[in-house]
Motif scaffolding. Structure first.
Motif, short mmCIF file in Angstrom:
data_model
loop_
_atom_site.label_atom_id
_atom_site.label_comp_id
_atom_site.label_asym_id
_atom_site.label_seq_id
_atom_site.Cartn_x
_atom_site.Cartn_y
_atom_site.Cartn_z
N SER A 55 -16.51 -26.17 -24.49
CA SER A 55 -16.52 -27.63 -24.59
C SER A 55 -16.95 -28.10 -25.97
CB SER A 55 -17.45 -28.22 -23.53
OG SER A 55 -18.76 -27.78 -23.77
N VAL A 71 -10.76 -31.83 -23.09
CA VAL A 71 -11.63 -31.17 -22.13
C VAL A 71 -12.63 -32.16 -21.56
CG1 VAL A 71 -13.40 -29.41 -21.84
CG2 VAL A 71 -11.47 -28.97 -23.32
N GLY A 72 -12.74 -32.16 -20.25
CA GLY A 72 -13.81 -32.90 -19.59
C GLY A 72 -14.83 -31.89 -19.12
N PHE A 73 -16.09 -32.16 -19.37
CA PHE A 73 -17.10 -31.14 -19.11
C PHE A 73 -18.25 -31.69 -18.27
CE2 PHE A 73 -20.83 -28.66 -21.02
CZ PHE A 73 -20.67 -27.59 -20.16
N GLN A 139 -17.61 -38.61 -14.72
CA GLN A 139 -17.83 -38.68 -16.17
C GLN A 139 -16.92 -37.70 -16.91
OE1 GLN A 139 -19.02 -36.03 -18.93
NE2 GLN A 139 -20.14 -35.68 -17.04
#
Lengths: 303, 246
Positions: A55, A71-73, A139
């Motif tokens: 990430s 990228v969502g982390f 989120q």
């Protein structure tokens, strides 16, 4: 082997050195586009470190990795502000992650996806842990990334909340590539098409879940219900088929006997055992081969 | 675009700050102390001419505002990074489209707005004086500029200390020690026999530069001093945020 365009995350010889400790030792694996990839390993194996590197939070010591897409982390602890309302928080995350976009619907969409609409006005600090985890996942999703990395999304949640998160991941796998780490092996069996197993900073095994289970299957466990069974039957079977063990216990309610047979894997053994059990003196009622569970694989690989 | 990104963070920070009780407690404390001091200075002043008012009321009042912010600034800035670290939200900011410098500026500007909010209550003092015929606005203006500049310096120290730890108390104590320590350099100045050395050390202290502003003097080297003070601590904060990559 695989088409380049179909790989979402490609990691080659990735190494991470912390002072005096090697967290990752030349790990290599890839995550296919559109797959749900389970990342397993005992505590301290290097899962979180790998995810942090992917990430972009911390740099690698050596090796390369490529991530094809946004990228969502979700880190181990959901990064939420307890004093903010769910909606304000998600709007803030959306704004700082894609400041050029003005999509009013993004936040509402993600709240609907993650089932947060009815708590949108509430302060995050007042929500239950399960809901905070959902906010954490929301989120990671709000700026619409192609790849979602979730670090232990189900840890510390009650069974109902875990089921909810599992359902959510199932929903998400249509549109996103998901890499997630977990200790819930049940989750992995239900959700993942591929897994990577890591221990002490080294990859133990990586690939399609089914293939791994099949290749590791050296024993089989058969459970059967029969009408009658005695010590003599047991001795006879043990000698004839070279079994590892037979356990039998009477099921009084149904006036049946439950058998549990463990044997080394051979191609014809299953059929022969079945034939033996159908004899009149035993009387077979039910016959089933148990699947090798991931838990056993996990234990086998780690030790 | 650069400042719009900062603005997103500033808005969020301010909303956070004004929804929590800390800022109101600090403002209340500040206002009551300042009101009480202003009243006393006014009572002590024997004559009510512009010149004597500046001497007896304006200069000491601004000296006190500056001194009180030595205590208040650490409490305002302590949350900035320490709380983010504790909530593990700092990573969320660092991974975003905001650069480290934008994050620092966002935090700094929002802290400045809070301080400005507190200071704005003192605008009533010149208004009260104006009613009785006071007209030396140059000194009042330059004093406000001086207060703002030194508060900026204090906050930049606070921001740096806050980025070092996840404990707000430690952050605020450290800030206080650094600010007070740099003020106490004056003692070294007085103790030294070396003229050049004492001039050099004197130049390093905030009060020396602040003093000029309270007399109505805009000295260019004071602006350079504050600019480099801010720059130095912003740089330290930046390095501290980047330390995770070491």
């Amino acid at each position: 082997m695989e088409n380049k365009a179909e790989i979402a995350i490609d990691i080659k010889n990735l190494t991470k050195l912390y002072p005096g400790r090697m967290a990752l030792n030349e790990i290599t694996f890839s995550v296919k586009k559109g797959s749900v990839h389970g990342f397993l390993g005992p505590n301290g194996a290097g899962k979180s470190t790998t995810m942090k590197i992917l990430s972009g939070l911390i740099p690698e010591s050596s090796g390369t990795f490529s991530v094809n897409g946004k990228v969502g982390f979700l880190p181990e602890h959901p990064p939420v502000y307890p004093g903010m309302s769910v909606e304000d928080y998600l709007q803030f995350v959306f704004d700082i992650y894609s400041p050029a976009q003005k999509n009013k619907k993004a936040v509402a969409d993600v709240m609907e996806k993650t089932g947060l609409l009815h708590v949108r006005e509430r302060l995050i600090g007042n929500l239950s842990k399960g809901y905070q985890q959902r906010v954490g996942i929301a989120q990671a999703l709000v700026h619409n990334p192609e790849i979602i990395i979730l670090d232990e999304p189900t840890v510390g949640l009650d069974p109902v909340a875990i089921a909810d998160i599992r359902e959510l991941i199932t929903k998400l796998k249509k549109d996103h590539t998901i890499l997630f780490s977990t200790h819930q092996l049940h989750d992995v069996e239900l959700l993942c098409s591929d897994i990577t197993l890591i221990n002490n900073g080294k990859i133990v095994v990586t690939g399609a879940l089914e293939g791994i289970l099949k290749s590791l299957k050296t024993r089989m466990v058969i459970s059967a219900h029969v009408e009658k069974f005695s010590e003599e039957n047991k001795k006879e079977m043990m000698a004839k088929f070279k079994l590892l063990s037979i356990e039998f216990s009477p099921d009084i309610e149904k006036s049946q006997i439950l058998l549990k047979i463990e044997a080394n894997m051979t191609s014809t053994l299953k059929r022969e055992i079945a034939r033996f059990l159908t004899e009149d003196s035993i009387g077979l009622l039910e016959f089933k081969e148990d699947d090798l569970s991931l838990e056993e694989v996990f234990k086998q690989m780690i030790h | 675009m650069y400042f719009r990104k900062i603005n997103i963070l500033v808005k969020k920070e301010l909303k956070d700050a004004f929804l929590s009780p800390l800022i109101y407690i600090l403002t209340g404390l500040f206002c009551s102390i300042m009101g009480w001091l202003f009243f006393n200075y006014l009572m002590q002043a024997k004559t009510l001419t512009s010149a004597s008012m500046t001497q007896a009321v304006i200069t000491p009042i601004f000296g006190n505002i500056n001194f009180i912010f030595v205590f208040l600034c650490p409490m305002i800035s302590m949350r900035s990074f320490a709380e983010e670290k504790k909530q593990s939200t700092l990573d969320l900011l660092l991974r975003s489209q905001l650069s480290e410098m934008q994050i620092i500026l966002g935090k700094f500007i929002s802290n400045m707005v809070l301080v400005f909010f507190m200071i704005s209550f003192t605008f009533i003092f010149p208004v009260i004086l104006a009613v009785s015929g006071y007209s030396d606005w140059g000194v009042v203006g330059s004093s406000y500029v001086g207060v703002l500049l030194s508060v900026m310096a204090y906050l930049s120290v606070g921001l740096f200390c806050s980025s070092l730890t996840d404990n707000q108390i430690v952050a605020s104590l450290l800030t206080f020690c650094i600010i007070l320590g740099s003020m106490l350099l004056v003692i070294t100045v007085n103790a030294s026999n070396n003229y050049i050395f004492s001039l050099l050390v004197q130049y390093m202290t905030v009060p020396f530069h602040y003093e000029g502003f309270t007399k109505g003097l805009f000295r260019s080297y004071s602006f350079i001093y504050f600019a480099s003070y801010l720059g130095f601590f912003f740089l330290l904060t930046l390095k501290s945020l980047q330390a995770r990559k070491w």
